[in-house]
Write an enzyme that holds these catalytic residues in place. Structure first.
Site, short mmCIF file in Angstrom:
data_model
loop_
_atom_site.label_atom_id
_atom_site.label_comp_id
_atom_site.label_asym_id
_atom_site.label_seq_id
_atom_site.Cartn_x
_atom_site.Cartn_y
_atom_site.Cartn_z
N GLY A 35 -0.82 -5.23 1.89
CA GLY A 35 0.66 -4.99 0.78
C GLY A 35 2.02 -4.93 1.49
O GLY A 35 0.91 -3.77 2.64
N SER A 36 2.56 -5.25 1.05
CA SER A 36 4.01 -4.42 1.69
C SER A 36 5.09 -4.08 0.43
O SER A 36 4.77 -4.51 -0.18
CB SER A 36 4.27 -5.85 2.45
N GLY A 37 5.36 -2.95 1.18
CA GLY A 37 7.18 -2.61 0.09
C GLY A 37 8.18 -2.04 0.81
O GLY A 37 8.24 -3.22 2.08
N VAL A 42 1.01 -1.67 4.54
CA VAL A 42 -0.18 -1.48 4.45
C VAL A 42 -1.17 -2.50 4.75
O VAL A 42 -1.81 -3.44 4.71
CB VAL A 42 -0.71 -1.30 3.11
N LYS A 56 -0.75 3.33 6.47
CA LYS A 56 0.54 2.81 6.07
C LYS A 56 1.68 2.64 7.47
O LYS A 56 1.91 3.49 7.84
CB LYS A 56 0.98 3.78 5.34
N ASP A 151 8.94 7.78 -7.98
CA ASP A 151 8.94 6.00 -8.09
C ASP A 151 7.59 5.86 -8.79
O ASP A 151 6.66 5.04 -8.05
CB ASP A 151 9.26 5.13 -6.85
#
Length: 284
Positions: A35-37, A42, A56, A151
């Site tokens: 996934g990306s944030g 990651v 990460k 968050d």
């Protein structure tokens, strides 16, 4: 805050090298992308002896990314709790920074709530939110100074193979010290989960986490995101719950006035009582 090279002074494991991480992620290949944030991506990493990690990798092009990396290191390397994501190691070079984290095989709560092939029972949802509350309780009260996650949302709640929840992603976390009850920040959290005083004034406190926890809990039990198309300026997710369940626990967590919100300890106690009552009613 401790400099990067001092973040692991007492650890017994070796620091990860860039080449090691590149090798275990197959060159940071897209097939290994979990996934990306906001602050990076990651990847799944598999060591030669079969151990799986989550790597990460921070986006070094972002402004302030060094502070973000140091903050997450500072928090994760100090804390140990069953419901907080565990850091295994780190890599810190001038042009590359990454954290090696415990791999969560069941992914995020967000995926379980919003992908059709995933189904959670009421008890599983309750257990997950109790786990999250325990993690937050430790952050707020279990260490030598309070830590604000800042968050909390379903994508930052990761599930182990036994569905035990772990709070993750401390990139914008704030550490209180010297008797502080709140701090000022210029970094905004995710719209829909952010407390009013955080979004409007940049003020964050442990009560901000309580607000985000509650919005996440509503989403966990209703399957509705706070930015669902059914919600407008006239009908927020909080108002929807207020009109549907006027005596809900949720309303004592999401007051616009921070001081009117219950603390996470009380939210945890209430959820544990609800679980006990639920089990008693469903015996046999």
């Amino acid at each position: 805050m401790a400099p990067a090279h001092d973040l692991f002074p007492e650890t017994t494991y070796q620091r990860a090298s860039y080449h090691d991480l590149r090798r275990v992620t197959n060159g940071f290949s897209r097939s290994n992308l979990l996934g990306s944030g906001t602050f990076g991506s990651v990847y799944k990493g598999v060591s030669t002896n079969g151990i799986i990690w989550a790597i990460k990798v921070f986006d070094m092009q972002l402004e302030g990314i060094l502070k973000t990396f140091d903050t997450e290191c500072e928090v994760l390397c100090r804390l140990r709790h069953r419901n907080l994501i565990k850091v295994i190691s780190a890599c810190s070079n001038p042009d590359f920074k990454a954290l090696v984290l415990e791999f969560m095989p069941n992914g995020s709560l967000e995926k379980w709530l919003h992908l059709d092939h995933h189904v959670l029972s009421i008890m599983q949802r309750l257990d997950i939110m109790i786990d999250v509350a325990r993690g937050l309780e430790y952050l707020h009260y279990g260490y030598s100074f309070p830590i604000i996650h800042c968050d909390l949302k379903p994508s930052n709640i990761l599930l182990y193979e036994d569905m035990v929840a772990h709070v993750s992603d401390f990139a914008i976390a704030k550490l209180l010290g010297g008797g502080e009850s709140h701090v000022q920040t210029k970094t905004l959290a995710t719209i829909g989960y952010i407390a009013p005083e955080h979004g409007l004034e940049g003020l964050v406190s442990t009560r901000c986490d309580v607000y985000s926890f509650d919005i996440t809990m509503i989403e966990a039990f209703t399957g509705k995101r706070p930015k669902d198309e059914m919600f407008t300026e006239e009908l927020s997710i909080r108002r929807w719950i207020q009109e549907s369940l006027p005596s809900s626990l949720a309303l004592s967590c999401t007051s616009d006035v921070p001081e009117n919100r219950i603390i996470i300890k009380d939210a945890l106690t209430t959820l544990e009582k609800i679980k006990t009552q639920f089990l008693q009613r469903n015996k046999g």
